[in-house]
Design an enzyme around this catalytic site. Sequence first.
Site, PDB file in Angstrom:
ATOM      1  N   ASP A  30       0.855  -1.200   0.000  1.00  0.00           N
ATOM      2  CA  ASP A  30       0.000   0.000   0.000  1.00  0.00           C
ATOM      3  C   ASP A  30       0.886   1.244   0.000  1.00  0.00           C
ATOM      4  OD1 ASP A  30      -3.217   0.531   1.018  1.00  0.00           O
ATOM      5  OD2 ASP A  30      -1.796   2.200   1.095  1.00  0.00           O
ATOM      6  N   GLN A  94     -14.152   2.503   1.638  1.00  0.00           N
ATOM      7  CA  GLN A  94     -13.551   2.097   0.349  1.00  0.00           C
ATOM      8  C   GLN A  94     -13.314   3.339  -0.510  1.00  0.00           C
ATOM      9  OE1 GLN A  94     -15.884  -0.674  -1.991  1.00  0.00           O
ATOM     10  NE2 GLN A  94     -14.234  -1.002  -3.453  1.00  0.00           N
ATOM     11  N   HIS A 100     -10.360  -5.379  -3.157  1.00  0.00           N
ATOM     12  CA  HIS A 100      -9.028  -5.660  -2.614  1.00  0.00           C
ATOM     13  C   HIS A 100      -9.157  -6.010  -1.142  1.00  0.00           C
ATOM     14  CE1 HIS A 100      -9.918  -1.353  -2.351  1.00  0.00           C
ATOM     15  NE2 HIS A 100      -9.209  -1.326  -1.240  1.00  0.00           N
ATOM     16  N   HIS A 102      -7.087  -5.860   2.399  1.00  0.00           N
ATOM     17  CA  HIS A 102      -5.928  -5.278   3.087  1.00  0.00           C
ATOM     18  C   HIS A 102      -5.335  -6.327   4.026  1.00  0.00           C
ATOM     19  CE1 HIS A 102      -6.903  -0.901   2.297  1.00  0.00           C
ATOM     20  NE2 HIS A 102      -8.106  -1.424   2.119  1.00  0.00           N
TER      21      HIS A 102
END
Length: 114
Positions: A30, A94, A100, A102
């Site tokens: 990230d 979001q 996705h 995390h």
Amino acid sequence: MSKTLFSKIIDGEIPGDFVYRDDRIVAIRDIGPKAPTHILIIPVKPLRGVDAASAEDQALLGDLLLVGARLARELGLEEAGYRLVINVGADGGQTVPHLHVHLLGGRALGWPPG
Ligand code: AMP
């Protein structure tokens, strides 16, 4: 439909720090980490979110979690623990409309989230 941010990263149009890649799933670090380890596990298929998944995506959804658990193990997070999170929609936090998961770890994570 325009390409999502994550599709652009998967296709090499935007740089990404890849830690895993197969033909259906990638994982990248990230860009704004919220924990010492913060990885995004992303399906190549650009589903808007888990809310847009259907029965045909069942195996893919399971594999996203399995990749997350495997990466956590490989990164040495298993003993202390970690979190796998899917944000959905505005209230869920979001910001990128491409499904996705995390993977967060490396410190004690608060609960419940703020
Ligand atoms: P979410 O808020 O659940 O949609 O998560 C989107 C995540 O994507 C956030 O944690 C962002 O920091 C991360 N992000 C945004 N742009 C990038 C990028 N170019 N590379 C890697 N991660 C990104």
